[in-house]
Enzyme design. Structure first.
Site, PDB file in Angstrom:
ATOM      1  N   ASN A 122       0.781  -1.179  -0.200  1.00  0.00           N
ATOM      2  CA  ASN A 122      -0.087   0.044   0.100  1.00  0.00           C
ATOM      3  C   ASN A 122       0.688   1.453  -0.012  1.00  0.00           C
ATOM      4  OD1 ASN A 122      -2.361  -1.360   0.319  1.00  0.00           O
ATOM      5  ND2 ASN A 122      -2.699  -1.206   2.353  1.00  0.00           N
ATOM      6  N   VAL A 123       2.039   1.435   0.953  1.00  0.00           N
ATOM      7  CA  VAL A 123       2.750   2.581   0.964  1.00  0.00           C
ATOM      8  C   VAL A 123       3.534   2.597  -0.196  1.00  0.00           C
ATOM      9  CG1 VAL A 123       4.354   3.759   2.366  1.00  0.00           C
ATOM     10  CG2 VAL A 123       2.538   2.317   3.569  1.00  0.00           C
TER      11      VAL A 123
ATOM     12  N   GLY B  45      12.249  -2.471  -5.566  1.00  0.00           N
ATOM     13  CA  GLY B  45      12.596  -3.955  -5.333  1.00  0.00           C
ATOM     14  C   GLY B  45      11.447  -4.515  -4.736  1.00  0.00           C
TER      15      GLY B  45
ATOM     16  N   ARG C 270       9.639  -9.030  -3.952  1.00  0.00           N
ATOM     17  CA  ARG C 270       9.858 -10.399  -3.662  1.00  0.00           C
ATOM     18  C   ARG C 270       9.806 -11.057  -4.900  1.00  0.00           C
ATOM     19  NH1 ARG C 270       6.903 -12.574   1.465  1.00  0.00           N
ATOM     20  NH2 ARG C 270       7.326 -10.122   1.879  1.00  0.00           N
TER      21      ARG C 270
ATOM     22  N   LYS D  88       8.785   0.416  11.784  1.00  0.00           N
ATOM     23  CA  LYS D  88       8.859   0.734  13.170  1.00  0.00           C
ATOM     24  C   LYS D  88       9.455  -0.623  13.989  1.00  0.00           C
ATOM     25  CE  LYS D  88       4.382  -0.686  12.847  1.00  0.00           C
ATOM     26  NZ  LYS D  88       3.228  -0.311  11.903  1.00  0.00           N
TER      27      LYS D  88
ATOM     28  N   GLY E  30       1.922   7.348  11.124  1.00  0.00           N
ATOM     29  CA  GLY E  30       1.503   7.667   9.967  1.00  0.00           C
ATOM     30  C   GLY E  30       1.884   9.047   9.434  1.00  0.00           C
TER      31      GLY E  30
ATOM     32  N   ILE F 109       1.109  11.821  10.639  1.00  0.00           N
ATOM     33  CA  ILE F 109       1.250  12.904  11.547  1.00  0.00           C
ATOM     34  C   ILE F 109       2.626  13.242  11.909  1.00  0.00           C
ATOM     35  CG2 ILE F 109       0.392  13.621  13.888  1.00  0.00           C
ATOM     36  CD1 ILE F 109      -1.647  11.288  13.968  1.00  0.00           C
TER      37      ILE F 109
ATOM     38  N   LYS G 258       6.605   1.746  18.786  1.00  0.00           N
ATOM     39  CA  LYS G 258       6.516   3.307  18.568  1.00  0.00           C
ATOM     40  C   LYS G 258       6.925   4.024  19.831  1.00  0.00           C
ATOM     41  CE  LYS G 258       2.871   2.311  15.125  1.00  0.00           C
ATOM     42  NZ  LYS G 258       1.376   2.065  14.644  1.00  0.00           N
TER      43      LYS G 258
ATOM     44  N   GLY H 246      -2.373   3.551   6.887  1.00  0.00           N
ATOM     45  CA  GLY H 246      -3.061   3.723   5.614  1.00  0.00           C
ATOM     46  C   GLY H 246      -1.994   4.116   4.749  1.00  0.00           C
TER      47      GLY H 246
END
Lengths: 441, 441
Positions: free
Chosen positions: A17-18, A47, A49, A107, A136, A138, A207, A309
Site C-alpha cells: 500500500n505504502v 525492489g 519479492r 517501526k 503515519g 502525523i 513506537k 493507511g
C-alpha cells in the site's frame, strides 16, 4: 555544497500500500517535488519479492535483486517500505554502506536496531529518516527532534495503534465485548488475520521505544517497554469507566521520572488506561492517532491525524524523501541520533500514577472496611470507592463488586496492595486493574 | 562540513517576555543544548533599547548598539525578538549581511518583508528560521515546510490569535456582549491597551500570509489577506450559532482554489466563522491555538497547543536556534523560501463557502417569500431558514428576524444577494453575514 541540478536517484523497496502510493506521488507530483528539491527525482528501480504480473509500475523498473538495486551508482536515496525486520535490516545496512541515504517506515526494525542503523549512517555520513514509523502522516518525529530541540520534553502520551483504538472505540460505543469488537475489526480489514502484534501492544511498544529514544536522547528498544494489551478489557470495565466520566484507550507513554534517590530515568510503557472524557485523547476515535507532548517551555502540544493507511504513510515517507534529496542537492545532513543523555530505563515498579481496581467480593458487612485497610496499609490513598450488588441472570444477588480509584501512588505499592487484596478471604477475585491517565490528584 | 567544537555565538535582540525566557533557557539548559548541537552556545550580547537597571542579565552583556552587536565577529546567530517591523527589519538585514543566521518571531515583519529577508539570506547563504511567528510553541512552519514537503497542501485553517479566541470563548460561555468580553480580556492582560491589531484581525492576517506562503509556495503578504474582525459579533449571533449547533471562531484560512477557468489561485482570509461543535476547532478555547492542515495524501492533520506567551514562544525560538547552530557546526542549511508556484491571489469574491445571513424584517405575510426569491434569483441555494418574532423590552412584537443558512455558494453571488436583500422594503436591515466552516453541503 552544490547547486547542480543533476537528478536524484531513488530506489523503492516494497510495493505494498505504502510503496505503491509513494511511487504514484513521485510520478504525479514530479514537477512540484523537483521545484522543492532543486533537482528532479528519478525512480531507478522498485525492489519486490517476486517480479511478476502487473504491479502498476513499468516492468523494467521491477527487480527482486535488492542487493543490486541498493548498490546502483545512480541511486542516491533508498526508501525501505518492505518490512519486516529482515530482510529490511540487511537491505538498509547495505544501502548505507553504499553511501545511500535511507528513509524507512519500519517501526519493528527501528525499535530493535535503531542504534545499529544510526551508527552505520553516521559512519557513512548519510541521512536516516523515519517519520512514517510512528503515527503515519502525523508529524511527530520531526517536531520532537527539531521543533522541540531547544526545549525539555517531560512526557509523551499517544494513541499510536489504529486497530486497538478501533476495537476500544467500538466496545465503548456499542457495549460489544472484546471478541465481538475484534471480529468486527477483522471483518472491516482493520485487524490482521493474526492480530497479536496490535492487540497485545507490540506495535504500540515499538513506537513507544522510538518516541522515548528521541524525546529523551536515550537508546530505548522495544524490550525496554513495559507492555499490556487490551484482550482482558471487558464491557464491565467500560461501564465502570463511564461512571467515572472516562473512556479506555491503549496508550503509549514515555516519561522522564525522577527516582527517590534523585536519578533521572526513562519510563516507556504501553497499557490500556482510563482517560477522562475531558482529556484531548478521549475523543480520538476509530483509526485516528494522536500524540500529546508535554515540554517544560512549550507546555502541552497535541498532534492529530491519520495514523495508518497507504496514502497518509506515503505522505510522511515522501516528506522525508524530499528532505534527504534536498540535502543531497544543497549539502548538509538531517538530524542524527541523539543519545547523549543515556538515562537508565525505569522498571514499571518505579512509576507512579492513579489506579482503578475492581474486585468481586462477598456481599457481607465489613468487606469494604477490610479492602480499604489493605490500601491504607500499603500507603495507597483512596480517592473514590463504589460498591454495588451483582445479580445473576435470574436477578438473585450473588455478591458485590467494589471499584476503587486511588490517588497517585507508586506502582510498587499498588502491586503489593493488589496481591494482598487477592489473598483476602472476602475478595473472590481482583477483576481488573487499570491505570488512569491525565488526572493528577 | 566540520565537527569542530568551537562555540556558537548567539546575540539576542529584545528582552521582553520571550527574550528573557530564551536567555534563561540558553543558560539553564546549556549542557543539553551543547550535546544536541555538538558545540556549546555562548550568549555574546543582548540588544535592548535602553541599557539600564536590573534586566536579569549580566550588565556587561547588555547593549543598545544593535548594529555593533549583530556585526560582531564572534556572533554566529542572531535571535530577533524585539519587534516591531522597524528597527527589526534593519537589524535582521544587517545581521544577514554580516553572515549571521537569523531566528525571528516577528510575524508583522515577515508578513510584509519575508521575500526581502529570504533573498538576503539566500544571497548570504545563511539560515532564516521563524517557527515562533505563527502559533507560538505549536510546530506549524516546520511540519508544513518539511514533513509535508512531499505532499500537496489543499487548505490550512486555524485559530491563531489568542486574544480574539479568549473574547469569543467568553461571549459564547457567558452571553457577554463584545464590549464586556473585551473589557474582561483587557483586565486579565489578554488584550493590549489598543486591541486593534488583534480584534480587527491584523495579527491573524499576518499569520495567514506566512502560512499561505509556505503552504502554497507563493509569496503572500498581509495586504493579500482578506480580513474581517470580531467587533461586530453580537450575542444574537451566538444564539443563532447555538441553534445551528455551532460556535463562532476567528479563523485564518489559506486555501488553494481553482477558478471557473481552471486556474489555480491562493485565497488567504481572516474572518469570524460559524464552526460546527463537532469540528476539532470548535473546542479550542481561551488562549489556545490550533491549526488544521488538509493535504492530498496525509488527509486532515491538527496541531494544538499554546499559541502565545513567553515560555511557549521561547520554546519555538530555541528549537530554531538549535537547528541553526547545528547547521553551523555540522554543515548544511535549513529550508529556504519556496516560491516556485507563484499562484495568483484570489480576491474574496472568488471563494465559495456556506453562509449564515440574519436580517431584521417586517413581521407581515410574504416577507419570507420575497427574501427566498432574492436568494433564488442569485442562484444561492438555501439549506435552512428560521423566522422568529422579535419583541421589545415590554414584550410587544416589533418585527421579526429571519436567519438563512445557505448551501455552498460563490462569495460574489452571496454579496449580490445581500445587497439586494438590503434594498427590499420588507427588510429593515441585514444584521449579520457570517461564513460557515467545515461543513460541505
Amino acid at each position: 555544497m552544490s547547486d547542480t541540478a543533476s537528478p536524484v536517484g531513488v530506489a523503492v523497496l516494497g510495493l505494498g500500500n505504502v510503496g505503491s502510493e509513494v511511487v504514484r506521488i513521485i510520478e504525479s507530483s514530479a514537477d512540484d517535488l523537483a521545484a522543492r528539491i532543486g533537482a528532479p527525482l528519478v525512480l531507478r528501480g522498485v525492489g519486490v519479492r517476486h517480479v511478476s504480473a502487473d504491479r502498476g509500475v513499468p516492468a523494467e523498473l521491477l527487480t527482486d535483486d535488492i542487493e543490486a538495486l541498493v548498490s546502483r551508482s545512480d541511486v542516491d536515496i533508498v526508501l525501505e517500505l518492505m518490512g519486516p525486520v529482515e530482510p529490511a535490516r540487511k537491505a538498509i545496512l547495505s544501502a548505507i554502506a553504499h553511501g545511500k541515504s535511507v528513509v524507512t517506515a519500519n517501526k519493528a526494525l527501528l525499535s530493535r536496531s535503531a542504534g545499529e542503523l544510526a551508527e552505520a549512517a553516521e559512519a557513512a555520513r548519510v541521512d536516516l529518516y523515519f517519520e512514517a514509523s510512528v503515527a503515519g502522516a502525523i508529524p511527530v518525529i520531526r517536531p520532537l527532534t527539531q521543533s522541540l530541540a531547544g526545549d525539555t520534553v517531560e512526557r509523551v502520551a499517544g494513541i499510536v495503534n489504529g486497530t486497538t483504538n478501533y476495537i476500544l472505540s467500538e466496545m465503548d460505543a456499542t457495549g460489544a465485548d472484546y471478541a465481538q469488537a475484534l471480529a468486527d475489526a477483522s471483518a472491516l480489514g482493520y485487524a490482521e488475520a493474526d492480530p497479536t502484534a496490535d492487540v497485545e501492544g507490540y506495535d504500540a511498544a515499538a513506537k513507544a521505544a522510538i518516541l522515548a529514544s528521541i524525546a529523551f536522547h536515550t537508546r530505548v528498544t522495544a524490550d525496554d517497554v513495559y507492555r499490556e494489551g487490551i484482550s482482558n478489557i471487558t464491557p464491565a470495565d467500560f461501564t465502570a469507566a463511564r461512571a467515572l466520566d472516562c473512556t479506555i484507550k491503549l496508550l503509549a507513554i514515555c516519561e522522564r521520572i525522577t527516582t527517590a534517590a534523585g536519578q533521572q530515568r526513562v519510563s516507556a510503557r504501553v497499557y490500556p488506561a482510563l482517560v477522562p472524557l475531558s482529556h484531548p485523547l478521549a475523543t480520538v476515535n476509530g483509526a485516528f492517532n494522536a500524540v500529546v507532548v508535554e515540554a517544560q517551555a512549550a507546555g502541552r502540544l497535541m498532534f492529530y491525524g491519520q495514523g495508518a493507511g497507504g496514502a497518509p504513510t506515503a505522505s510522511a515517507v515522501t516528506g522525508d524523501l524530499v528532505m534527504a534529496a534536498r540535502n543531497r542537492v544543497q549539502g548538509g545532513r538531517g538530524p542524527r541520533e541523539s543519545k547523549y543523555a543515556q538515562l537508565a530505563i525505569a522498571p514499571i515498579g518505579d512509576i507512579s500514577t492513579r489506579y482503578y481496581v475492581s474486585m468481586d467480593v462477598a456481599d457481607k458487612p465489613g468487606v469494604l472496611s477490610s479492602v480499604a485497610a489493605e490500601f491504607a496499609s500499603h500507603e495507597v490513598s483512596i480517592a473514590e470507592v463504589r460498591q454495588e450488588g451483582v445479580i445473576d441472570d435470574e436477578g438473585q444477588p450473588i455478591g458485590a463488586r467494589i471499584v476503587v480509584v486511588t490517588h497517585r501512588a507508586p506502582e510498587a505499592s499498588l502491586s503489593k496492595t493488589v496481591a494482598a487484596l487477592a489473598d483476602l478471604d472476602s475478595v473472590q477475585r481482583v477483576a481488573s486493574v487499570l491505570r488512569l491517565e491525565g488526572t493528577d490528584q
